[in-house]
Every structure is written in C-alpha cells, then in structure tokens.
Design an enzyme around this catalytic site. Structure first.
Site, PDB file in Angstrom:
ATOM      1  N   ASP A  13       0.498  -1.892   0.165  1.00 14.83           N
ATOM      2  CA  ASP A  13       0.133   0.119   0.296  1.00 14.83           C
ATOM      3  C   ASP A  13       0.763   1.231   0.063  1.00 14.83           C
ATOM      4  O   ASP A  13       1.391   1.470   0.614  1.00 14.83           O
ATOM      5  CB  ASP A  13      -1.122   0.501   1.357  1.00 14.83           C
ATOM      6  CG  ASP A  13      -1.458  -1.224   1.758  1.00 14.83           C
ATOM      7  OD1 ASP A  13      -1.040  -2.867   1.327  1.00 14.83           O
ATOM      8  OD2 ASP A  13      -2.653  -1.079   2.113  1.00 14.83           O
ATOM      9  N   ASN A  45      -4.316   3.739  -1.005  1.00 13.54           N
ATOM     10  CA  ASN A  45      -3.783   5.217  -0.197  1.00 13.54           C
ATOM     11  C   ASN A  45      -2.979   5.906  -0.678  1.00 13.54           C
ATOM     12  O   ASN A  45      -3.216   6.618  -0.409  1.00 13.54           O
ATOM     13  CB  ASN A  45      -2.854   4.626   1.573  1.00 13.54           C
ATOM     14  CG  ASN A  45      -3.881   2.691   1.817  1.00 13.54           C
ATOM     15  OD1 ASN A  45      -3.438   2.190   1.953  1.00 13.54           O
ATOM     16  ND2 ASN A  45      -5.555   3.370   1.984  1.00 13.54           N
ATOM     17  N   ASN A  72     -10.239  -1.337  -0.123  1.00  9.93           N
ATOM     18  CA  ASN A  72     -11.705  -1.089   1.006  1.00  9.93           C
ATOM     19  C   ASN A  72     -11.697   0.911   0.624  1.00  9.93           C
ATOM     20  O   ASN A  72     -12.612   1.405   0.590  1.00  9.93           O
ATOM     21  CB  ASN A  72     -11.895  -0.752   2.567  1.00  9.93           C
ATOM     22  CG  ASN A  72     -10.822  -0.696   2.989  1.00  9.93           C
ATOM     23  OD1 ASN A  72      -9.436  -0.949   2.802  1.00  9.93           O
ATOM     24  ND2 ASN A  72     -10.670   0.656   4.088  1.00  9.93           N
ATOM     25  N   HIS A  73     -10.420   1.499   0.306  1.00  9.64           N
ATOM     26  CA  HIS A  73     -10.197   3.212   0.023  1.00  9.64           C
ATOM     27  C   HIS A  73     -10.726   2.814  -1.950  1.00  9.64           C
ATOM     28  O   HIS A  73     -10.523   4.045  -2.761  1.00  9.64           O
ATOM     29  CB  HIS A  73      -9.444   3.709   0.294  1.00  9.64           C
ATOM     30  CG  HIS A  73      -9.368   3.736   1.940  1.00  9.64           C
ATOM     31  ND1 HIS A  73     -10.988   3.920   2.630  1.00  9.64           N
ATOM     32  CD2 HIS A  73      -8.455   3.063   2.477  1.00  9.64           C
ATOM     33  CE1 HIS A  73     -10.226   3.637   4.168  1.00  9.64           C
ATOM     34  NE2 HIS A  73      -8.958   3.537   4.132  1.00  9.64           N
ATOM     35  N   HIS A 182      -1.149  -2.932   6.720  1.00 12.14           N
ATOM     36  CA  HIS A 182      -0.340  -1.865   6.572  1.00 12.14           C
ATOM     37  C   HIS A 182       1.462  -2.414   7.608  1.00 12.14           C
ATOM     38  O   HIS A 182       2.313  -1.700   6.859  1.00 12.14           O
ATOM     39  CB  HIS A 182      -0.147  -0.129   6.991  1.00 12.14           C
ATOM     40  CG  HIS A 182      -1.448   0.984   5.660  1.00 12.14           C
ATOM     41  ND1 HIS A 182      -1.430   1.293   6.081  1.00 12.14           N
ATOM     42  CD2 HIS A 182      -1.835   0.144   4.747  1.00 12.14           C
ATOM     43  CE1 HIS A 182      -1.996   1.792   5.236  1.00 12.14           C
ATOM     44  NE2 HIS A 182      -2.040   0.809   3.837  1.00 12.14           N
TER      45      HIS A 182
HETATM   46 FE   FE2 Z   1      -7.326  -0.764   2.895  1.00 12.36          FE
END
Ligand code: FE2
Length: 273
Positions: A13, A45, A72-73, A182
């Site tokens: 990420d 992200n 999810n983002h 993360h």
């Molecule tokens: Fe995520």
C-alpha cells in the site's frame, strides 16, 4: 528465461505523496537488484492516504508499474469510477458488488509470460459485497485458462482470513500476498503446493506514523475520543513488499523474499519532490 519463469515485484500500500516519492525513488535500484519482469503495486492509499485519482494511476503506470491493485478505499475519489471501467491495468476487489465500477482481475504480458492479477477483499470488518472464498474459486478458474502465472492481492483486516485463503489456493496460483494492515508479517514462504505466500507485505510510506497517519494525531484520537483531523505522516518513509520468483511450471513459485527498504533521498531529491 526457461518455460514460464518470471520475477514479480509486489509493493504494499503506497501511502500519499510520500509513498509515491518513496516508490518512484527506490524503483530504479530495486529493478537493478531484482530484475523484475512485472511490478504490481497496491495503490488504494496514494491520494492523500485515501483512494486514487486517474492522474495518480496514470503516473504510476507511466513510471513502470504494470498493474495497480486496490481495496476498501477504492471509491474514495469519485472520478476514479470511469477510469476503473476503462481497459487500464487497474483492479478493485473482485468480490465487490457486480454493479460497482471496475473489474477484479487483469492479465498482462511481459517477456512472453502472461501474468493474471486478482484482487480480493476480506469479509471481516470490511464492506465486501460478496463472499471472498467463492469469488476466489470462480476467478482463479477463469485466470487458469488465460494466464501462465496468477498473483492474488488479498486486501484484508484479519490475518486468519488471509492465512486461510493462502492454504485454500495453495497449488492453484503462483502467489497470495496480503495488504491493508500496513504492517509487514514475518511469514513469507512458499507453501507445500508451490504457492508463494505472505500474510501482509506492509506499506510504502511513513514508518514514523501510525499506519500512515501522523503519530501525534492518531494518539490524540485514541486518547481523547474526540474528532481529530488526520494527515499523512512524512516521517521515516520505507518501501515494503516482496519479490516472487515464479517457476517454469505454470502457477507455481520457487521463492519469495521480503523487501524492506528505507528511502533516504539526497538533498536535491528531497527539495524537488
Ligand atoms: Fe485498505
């Protein structure tokens, strides 16, 4: 190169502009060291810590990233919707609702090898419209016919869910690599069936924050239970990921190695970024 042998660099990420600078700054030396045929990056992200824009996705693809995965983002930035429906090599979790923009897998070809990249998202604590394991079976059965190797990015909160998916797909895909928390886990290995596996490869961003956020703000939020504005930390950026050696045999790996690399730009690089 014999058979379907290939090397895949998978990068965890990328958080905000600091993560982008870290990735692009370290990519040349990682290319020299590992000679990847494919570079796959989780970019969910990259837009200020949440989501991705068409411009940022184009920037990654223009700078040597072969496939972008999300999580999810995905839809944080509305303008990404039509971009996900284009033919660009960017994928969102396959087990989202069918009506949500984008697709869950893509096949890219480099040096005569076809790599299928499948993005999945866990069902624990995350809004995934459909069941991850059944979607994994359906998508892998399709990619088996279209690609020589298959890499799965499983974006999930629970370590148990990712471990279980690794075992479930062992012997059917080249690699199952985890993202989202993360924090890198120390369990990278090739499973008995020949699938390279790592529960979480970590993030590419500020190790001096709290999973990407300025540490003072994250601590204040947890201490006071009051609304605190979150900003991306710039402190101590690292690139985190794995290098996977894909075997001559289709959908099998011979090795997986963690990449944990600090970004220490010179004064010129820091000033120009
Ligand atoms: Fe995520």
């Amino acid at each position: 190169m014999a058979g379907h042998e290939a090397t895949i660099l998978f990068v965890g990420d990328v958080v905000g502009s600091v993560g982008r600078r870290t990735l692009l700054g370290l990519l040349p030396q990682l290319r020299e060291r590992h000679a990847p045929d494919f570079v796959v990056v989780n970019g969910e992200n990259i837009a200020g810590g949440l989501g991705i824009t068409p411009k940022l996705a184009d920037d990654l693809l223009a700078n040597g990233v072969d496939v972008i995965t999300l999580g999810n983002h995905t839809y944080q930035r509305k303008e990404i919707g039509p971009y996900l429906d284009s033919d660009k090599p960017i994928v969102r979790p396959a087990n989202f609702l069918a009506a949500q923009p984008g697709r869950g897998s893509v096949v890219v070809e480099r040096n005569g090898v076809r790599l299928g990249v499948l993005n999945l998202q866990g069902n624990v604590f995350l809004q995934s419209g459909r069941h991850m394991f059944s979607e994994a079976d359906t998508s892998v059965a399709k990619l088996e016919r279209e690609a020589d190797h298959v890499l799965v990015d499983v974006h999930a909160e629970a370590t148990s869910e990712k471990v279980a998916l690794g075992w479930h797909l062992d012997g059917r895909v080249t690699a199952v690599v985890g993202t989202h928390t993360h924090v890198p886990t120390a369990d990278a290995r090739v499973l008995p069936g020949g699938t390279a596996y790592c529960t979480d490869v970590g993030m590419t961003g500020p190790r001096g924050g709290v999973i990407g956020v300025k540490k003072e703000q994250a601590i204040a939020s947890m201490r006071t239970h009051m609304k605190v504005r979150f900003e991306t930390s710039e402190d101590d950026p690292w690139l985190m990921g794995v290098v996977i050696r894909a075997a001559a045999e289709p959908r099998r790996a011979t090795a997986i190695e963690q990449v944990l690399e600090p970004w220490r730009p010179g004064p010129r690089a820091a000033a120009g970024s």
